[in-house]
Design an enzyme around this catalytic site. Structure first.
Site, PDB file in Angstrom:
ATOM      1  N   ASP A   1      36.786   2.399  21.996  1.00  0.00           N
ATOM      2  CA  ASP A   1      36.113   3.605  21.502  1.00  0.00           C
ATOM      3  C   ASP A   1      34.700   3.711  22.069  1.00  0.00           C
ATOM      4  O   ASP A   1      33.899   2.791  21.951  1.00  0.00           O
ATOM      5  CB  ASP A   1      36.063   3.583  19.974  1.00  0.00           C
ATOM      6  CG  ASP A   1      35.872   4.954  19.379  1.00  0.00           C
ATOM      7  OD1 ASP A   1      34.952   5.664  19.832  1.00  0.00           O
ATOM      8  OD2 ASP A   1      36.650   5.323  18.483  1.00  0.00           O
TER       9      ASP A   1
ATOM     10  N   HIS B   1      45.645  -8.031 -14.912  1.00  0.00           N
ATOM     11  CA  HIS B   1      44.407  -7.283 -15.125  1.00  0.00           C
ATOM     12  C   HIS B   1      44.523  -5.795 -14.818  1.00  0.00           C
ATOM     13  O   HIS B   1      43.566  -5.049 -15.067  1.00  0.00           O
ATOM     14  CB  HIS B   1      43.283  -7.877 -14.259  1.00  0.00           C
ATOM     15  CG  HIS B   1      42.952  -9.291 -14.595  1.00  0.00           C
ATOM     16  ND1 HIS B   1      43.580 -10.363 -13.982  1.00  0.00           N
ATOM     17  CD2 HIS B   1      42.062  -9.825 -15.479  1.00  0.00           C
ATOM     18  CE1 HIS B   1      43.089 -11.489 -14.465  1.00  0.00           C
ATOM     19  NE2 HIS B   1      42.168 -11.193 -15.386  1.00  0.00           N
TER      20      HIS B   1
ATOM     21  N   SER C   1      38.346  10.735  13.429  1.00  0.00           N
ATOM     22  CA  SER C   1      36.924  10.787  13.735  1.00  0.00           C
ATOM     23  C   SER C   1      36.112  11.363  12.576  1.00  0.00           C
ATOM     24  O   SER C   1      36.185  10.874  11.459  1.00  0.00           O
ATOM     25  CB  SER C   1      36.713  11.593  15.025  1.00  0.00           C
ATOM     26  OG  SER C   1      35.382  11.486  15.476  1.00  0.00           O
TER      27      SER C   1
END
Length: 558
Positions: free
Chosen positions: A430, A507, A355
């Site tokens: 949630d 890269h 949280s």
């Protein structure tokens, strides 16, 4: 007489722990010969048994403390009422001050009676002897004996100082006493001249924002810092701490942050076990009403990891108030403690947050780029949308300004500064970090955290078609729906891995990557879904349901 005075002024003793493995409980401070005789846990009950005089005096003082806390929080309303009734005149205030002085003298007498009760108790006398010896000489033996007691943490000696690492002494790049570095929000009105007149015009708004943040705002954001809530949770916290110490061989320590706040920590060392994950340390960052005694530390503990838990400033044994600067200062000294005192390399440290703990976790990831990984459970990208959700629409400008200036939890901005592996855990039910209703999974701010991370790391993949595919995948609220969307686009995971590895070999590993620049729309969709699935896992639960150990997984990396 000196011992009696020590008993009067000494801290409250809660519990005497059972004898533990001395090797695991010993501090890492080099041992010196000065020590006091150890208490025999076999002859005394593990719960401290106060005598009747101490017990009743403690009850009176605790009740007075609760009344003082209630008076403190209600004082603005009380002063307004007394002013309206005309009770703040000198003729009324003087008698009241006499009553208050008499009450303070009575409470001082009660404290003296409590001290006499402690003085007659051999358990407390043994404890105060060990505490005084430890303050004089913090030898390993003295600290080992002191660790057998649970008492008011304000009297615990400091175990680690923020300036202790030799690399920070005299360093200009480290934190100062003002605090560690934070990312500052951009001005609300860019391009406006910051003249004296403009500053004067903005002053009333700034004062209002300051007052809101330091009164209502901070307590709404971090209810665990409210004294009355901590008082109600005290039995649960003591029980959780006893479990960590007695069953998990936890070691408690006090850390001094650069702002002067004292941070309460608990370390469980699993490096001596046969489990390989014990070599990794998981630093746990709790929620806005979470404490390490009963918080998310249980998840990595059950999974077999070494764990370092800590309490926010103003929570339980930690001092201060939980504003972003203080939070970051606390996290900094916790990480320094893990590296320089506990002996973990940054590559062996994982940051796990639940949280609102995502703020300190992402700050640590940004500030210590060599740490192994970051796991964010039920976290969000930015505080402003969640703050607007619970406040009236007419307060929108005030709320936005207050958050940006005083409570700026910019998790996504900090997370994008981290180059290492990241795993997000999204709660499909949630009710806290959704901006509409729990059933509307697309309003979960964890989605925005994922999208911002992927858009920063893979900007050529997360273009229109890739972004649309990931949003469709995020709308899935079950594993069956996820798999259906994944198979609809025929994602070839081996191909995705080979493309990413080829780009990395050519890269380098540093983000952002330009992979996907010369790729077809179908290829970008596949790669976007593959990356989303690797960076976010769903957990079908509400916000406060503990994460099971089987769901605690290390983040994916190439």
């Amino acid at each position: 007489m000196a011992k009696l005075l020590s008993c009067v002024l000494g801290p409250r003793l809660y519990k005497i722990y059972r004898e533990r493995d001395t090797d695991r409980a010993a501090s890492s401070v080099p041992e010196t010969p000065t020590a006091v005789p150890a208490a025999s846990s076999s002859s005394w009950d593990t719960y401290y048994q106060p005598r009747a005089l101490e017990k009743h005096a403690d009850s009176i003082l605790a009740l007075a403390s609760v009344f003082w806390s209630i008076s403190y929080y209600s004082s603005p309303f009380a002063f307004f009422y007394l002013y309206r009734k005309g009770y703040l005149s000198l003729s009324k205030v003087v008698p009241f001050s006499h009553y208050a002085g008499t009450l303070l003298l009575l409470l001082a007498g009660v404290a003296c009676l409590r001290g006499i009760g402690r003085w007659t108790n051999p358990q407390y006398r043994q404890f105060i002897t060990i505490l005084e010896a430890t303050h004089r000489n913090q030898s390993a033996e003295n600290k080992r004996q002191l660790a057998n007691y649970n008492f008011d943490f304000r009297s615990w000696p400091v175990d680690f100082h923020w300036e202790e690492p030799s690399s920070r002494k005299g360093s200009r790049g480290g934190p100062s006493r003002r605090g560690v570095a934070l990312l500052r929000p951009e001005p609300l009105h860019r391009g406006t001249a910051d003249t004296f007149l403009n500053r004067v015009k903005k002053l009333p708004c700034q004062i209002t924002s300051y007052l809101v943040a330091h009164t209502l705002g901070r307590r709404m954001l971090y209810p665990g810092s409210v004294y009355l809530l901590q008082k109600a949770l005290m039995p649960v916290l003591l029980q959780g701490q006893a479990r960590l110490v007695e069953e998990c061989n936890g070691r408690r320590a006090k850390l001094l942050a650069c702002d002067g706040n004292e941070i309460d920590t608990m370390f469980v060392d699993r490096r001596g076990t046969a489990e390989p994950q014990g070599q990794k340390l998981v630093i746990c960052c709790e929620g806005n009403a979470g404490f390490y005694e009963v918080g998310c530390v249980s998840t990595p503990l059950e999974a077999g990891y070494s764990v370092l838990g800590w309490n926010h400033p103003g929570f339980a044994g930690s001092t201060g108030v939980p504003f972003p600067q203080n939070e970051a200062n606390a996290m900094d000294v916790v990480v320094q403690f893990a590296i320089h005192r506990l002996g973990f390399q940054p590559q062996d440290i994982v940051i796990y947050a639940w949280s609102i703990g995502g703020f300190t976790a992402t700050w640590a990831a940004m500030s210590y780029p060599d740490i192994s990984a970051v796991i964010l459970d039920a976290s969000f990208d930015d505080l402003v949308p969640l703050a607007l959700k619970v406040m009236p629409d007419s307060w929108r400008a005030l709320v936005t300004r207050t958050v940006r200036q005083h409570l700026n939890l910019n998790n996504s901005e900090q997370l994008c500064r981290f180059q290492g592996p990241v795993l997000l855990v999204r709660r499909t039910k949630d009710e806290i970090i959704t901006t509409t209703v729990p059933e509307d999974i697309m309003s979960n701010r964890g989605n925005d955290l994922l999208l911002k991370l992927l858009q920063f790391r893979y900007p050529r993949v997360m273009v229109e078609e890739g972004l649309r595919a990931v949003r469709q995948w995020l709308e899935a609220s079950s594993q069956l729906e996820e798999a259906s969307i994944y198979s609809r686009w025929e994602v070839e995971e081996d191909w995705c891995v080979s493309v990413l590895r080829s780009y990395q070999a050519e890269h380098g590993p540093d983000f952002p990557w330009s992979v996907g620049e010369d790729m077809s729309a179908d290829g970008r969709r596949q790669l976007a879904l593959f990356l989303a699935r690797k960076h976010l896992h769903n957990f079908e639960a509400t916000h406060c349901t503990p994460l099971p150990a089987q769901h605690f997984q290390m983040p994916w990396h190439l």
